[in-house]
Design a protein around this motif. Structure first.
Motif, PDB file in Angstrom:
ATOM      1  N   LEU A  78      37.866 -36.702  28.931  1.00  0.00           N
ATOM      2  CA  LEU A  78      38.900 -37.649  29.358  1.00  0.00           C
ATOM      3  C   LEU A  78      38.549 -39.073  28.958  1.00  0.00           C
ATOM      4  O   LEU A  78      39.428 -39.873  28.610  1.00  0.00           O
ATOM      5  N   SER A  83      41.660 -41.551  28.685  1.00  0.00           N
ATOM      6  CA  SER A  83      42.255 -41.381  30.013  1.00  0.00           C
ATOM      7  C   SER A  83      41.395 -41.995  31.108  1.00  0.00           C
ATOM      8  O   SER A  83      41.887 -42.279  32.208  1.00  0.00           O
ATOM      9  N   ALA A 205      42.739 -42.394  38.779  1.00  0.00           N
ATOM     10  CA  ALA A 205      42.347 -41.611  37.601  1.00  0.00           C
ATOM     11  C   ALA A 205      40.931 -41.070  37.758  1.00  0.00           C
ATOM     12  O   ALA A 205      40.644 -39.918  37.391  1.00  0.00           O
ATOM     13  N   ASN A 348      48.723 -34.942  33.145  1.00  0.00           N
ATOM     14  CA  ASN A 348      47.304 -35.296  33.271  1.00  0.00           C
ATOM     15  C   ASN A 348      46.556 -34.150  33.936  1.00  0.00           C
ATOM     16  O   ASN A 348      47.164 -33.278  34.565  1.00  0.00           O
TER      17      ASN A 348
END
Length: 367
Positions: A78, A83, A205, A348
Motif C-alpha cells: 500500500l 495509498s 488509512a 480500498n
C-alpha cells in the motif's frame, strides 16, 4: 567447512554452505520490495536494512532455526502504490505491533483466524498483488525496452529452472546500472532516524491498512508458519509465540526508522528449499543485510532504473497472487477471494476486508 554451535535437535546454529544458500531463500521477495519502497517513499533504505539485519539475527538465534523475517506485504504494498504515506506506514506498524503482542500474550491468535476466515485473508493477498501489478505497469512504462529486457531475463531463468532466483538477478542488474550512473557509494553508518514527523500518521488509512494486514499476518505469518515449523523442522512453535515476536519486532524497529516486519511461511519454505536447516542461515543473512546498509546510498537508489523496478514488482505480484489462490479449492471461497481482491483494487483494502468478513460470516451461517 561448516561451523556449528549447539548440538540439540531443538536448537542449533550451523554456518555451512547450505545455510548460506538457504539464507537467499528469504531475500527473493524481501529485497525487491524494500528497494521499491525506498524508491517510491521517503523511507531510509539503510535504516530498513539495519532493522532486517538485526532481527534476522535475533530470531535466528532465539528460535535456533531459519525463521523468516519479511516485510508486512499488505502495508508495504500500500505504501509503494501511494495509498499510505511513510508516517502512516510507521503508525500502522506500531498499531500492528501492539495488537500482535497483546493477542499473542492472551492466546487469541487461533480465535481471530476463525473470525476473519481464510478466504478473506487470501482475498487481501490478491488485492495487494493487483495493486502492485498496477504500479508495476506504470513504472515499466518509463522505459519499455528496459522493462522488456528485464522480463526476458526473468523468463529465461524461469525456463531453465531458476524462477525464484530471477528477481535477485534483475535486482543485481539494476544495481550495476545504478552504480554506473551514480558511482560507487562510500560505506557509511546510517545515522539514527526516529519516528517520522511532520505529516499525519494515525489516520483512517493507517487503521484500515493495519486491519487488512493483521488478517494476513495472523493467517500466514503466525498460524501457517507455526504449522510449517512442525512439518519441515519437527519443531513445536506456537502461533501465539510467533505473534508476540512479531509484535516485539514492529515496536522495536519502527521507532528507529525500520518498517513493519513479520514472519512468513513463504520465507521459511524458501529457506528450507535452498538448504537452510538452522538459525545460522538467519545470522548469515542478517550480516549480509547489515553490510548492504553501509552502501545503500541515496544517489545509487535514485539511479536505479524504474522500468526494472516495475519488472521486480511484476514478479512479486505474481508470486503473491499465486500464493493467494494455491490452497483455494471450494467454489464459494474462490469467488470470495476474487471479490475481495477486486474491491480492494477498485475501492480500498480496508473496505474490502470488512465487506469480505461480513460475507464470510453470512456464508458460514448458511452451512
Amino acid at each position: 567447512m561448516a561451523y556449528s554451535i549447539g548440538s540439540g535437535a531443538d536448537w542449533e546454529l550451523d554456518f555451512s554452505a547450505s545455510e548460506l544458500t538457504g539464507a537467499l531463500g528469504d531475500s527473493v521477495t524481501v529485497l525487491p520490495l524494500l528497494v521499491a519502497l525506498a524508491a517510491t517513499t521517503s523511507v531510509s533504505l539503510p535504516h530498513v536494512l539495519v532493522g532486517f539485519g538485526v532481527f534476522q539475527i535475533v530470531w535466528g538465534v532465539y528460535y535456533g532455526m531459519p525463521l523468516s523475517v519479511e516485510p508486512m506485504k499488505a502495508l508495504i504494498g500500500l505504501a509503494i502504490v501511494g495509498s499510505l504515506s511513510y508516517p502512516e506506514l510507521a503508525a500502522a506498524g506500531l498499531l500492528a505491533g501492539v495488537v500482535l503482542l497483546v493477542v499473542g500474550r492472551l492466546g487469541l491468535v487461533g480465535h481471530l483466524q476463525r473470525v476473519v476466515g481464510e478466504p478473506v485473508i487470501r482475498g487481501i493477498q490478491f488485492a495487494v498483488a493487483l495493486l502492485l501489478l498496477e504500479s508495476a505497469v506504470g513504472l515499466s512504462l518509463e522505459s519499455l525496452p528496459v522493462a522488456a529486457a528485464g522480463l526476458a531475463v526473468v523468463g529465461v531463468l524461469a525456463v531453465v529452472g531458476y524462477r525464484q532466483s530471477s528477481v535477485l538477478v534483475v535486482l543485481a542488474l539494476g544495481a550495476v546500472a545504478a552504480v554506473a550512473t551514480a558511482g560507487v557509494p562510500t560505506p557509511r553508518f546510517p545515522e539514527l532516524a526516529l519516528f517520522p514527523a511532520g505529516e499525519p500518521a494515525f489516520t483512517t488509512a493507517a487503521l484500515e491498512g493495519t486491519v487488512a494486514q493483521l488478517g494476513m499476518t495472523i493467517g500466514n505469518a503466525a498460524i501457517a508458519t507455526a504449522l510449517l515449523c512442525g512439518d519441515l523442522y519437527d519443531r513445536d512453535v506456537r502461533a501465539d509465540d510467533l505473534s508476540q515476536s512479531m509484535g516485539v519486532t514492529c515496536l522495536a524497529a519502527v521507532p528507529i526508522g525500520g518498517v513493519p516486519m513479520c514472519h512468513g511461511s513463504g520465507g521459511l519454505a524458501g529457506k528450507y528449499a535452498f538448504g537452510a536447516r538452522t538459525g545460522g542461515a538467519n545470522v548469515l543473512l542478517g550480516i549480509g543485510y547489515l553490510a548492504l546498509a553501509l552502501v545503500a546510498a541515496g544517489a545509487v537508489l535514485a539511479a536505479f532504473p524504474l522500468a526494472l523496478l516495475g519488472v521486480l514488482l511484476v514478479v512479486v505480484a505474481l508470486e503473491l497472487g499465486r500464493a493467494a489462490f494455491a490452497p483455494v479449492e471450494d467454489g464459494r471461497a474462490l469467488a470470495l477471494v476474487v471479490g475481495v481482491g477486486i474491491v480492494g483494487l477498485a475501492v480500498n483494502v480496508g473496505i474490502a476486508f470488512v465487506l469480505g468478513t461480513v460475507v464470510f460470516w453470512l456464508l458460514a451461517r448458511e452451512e
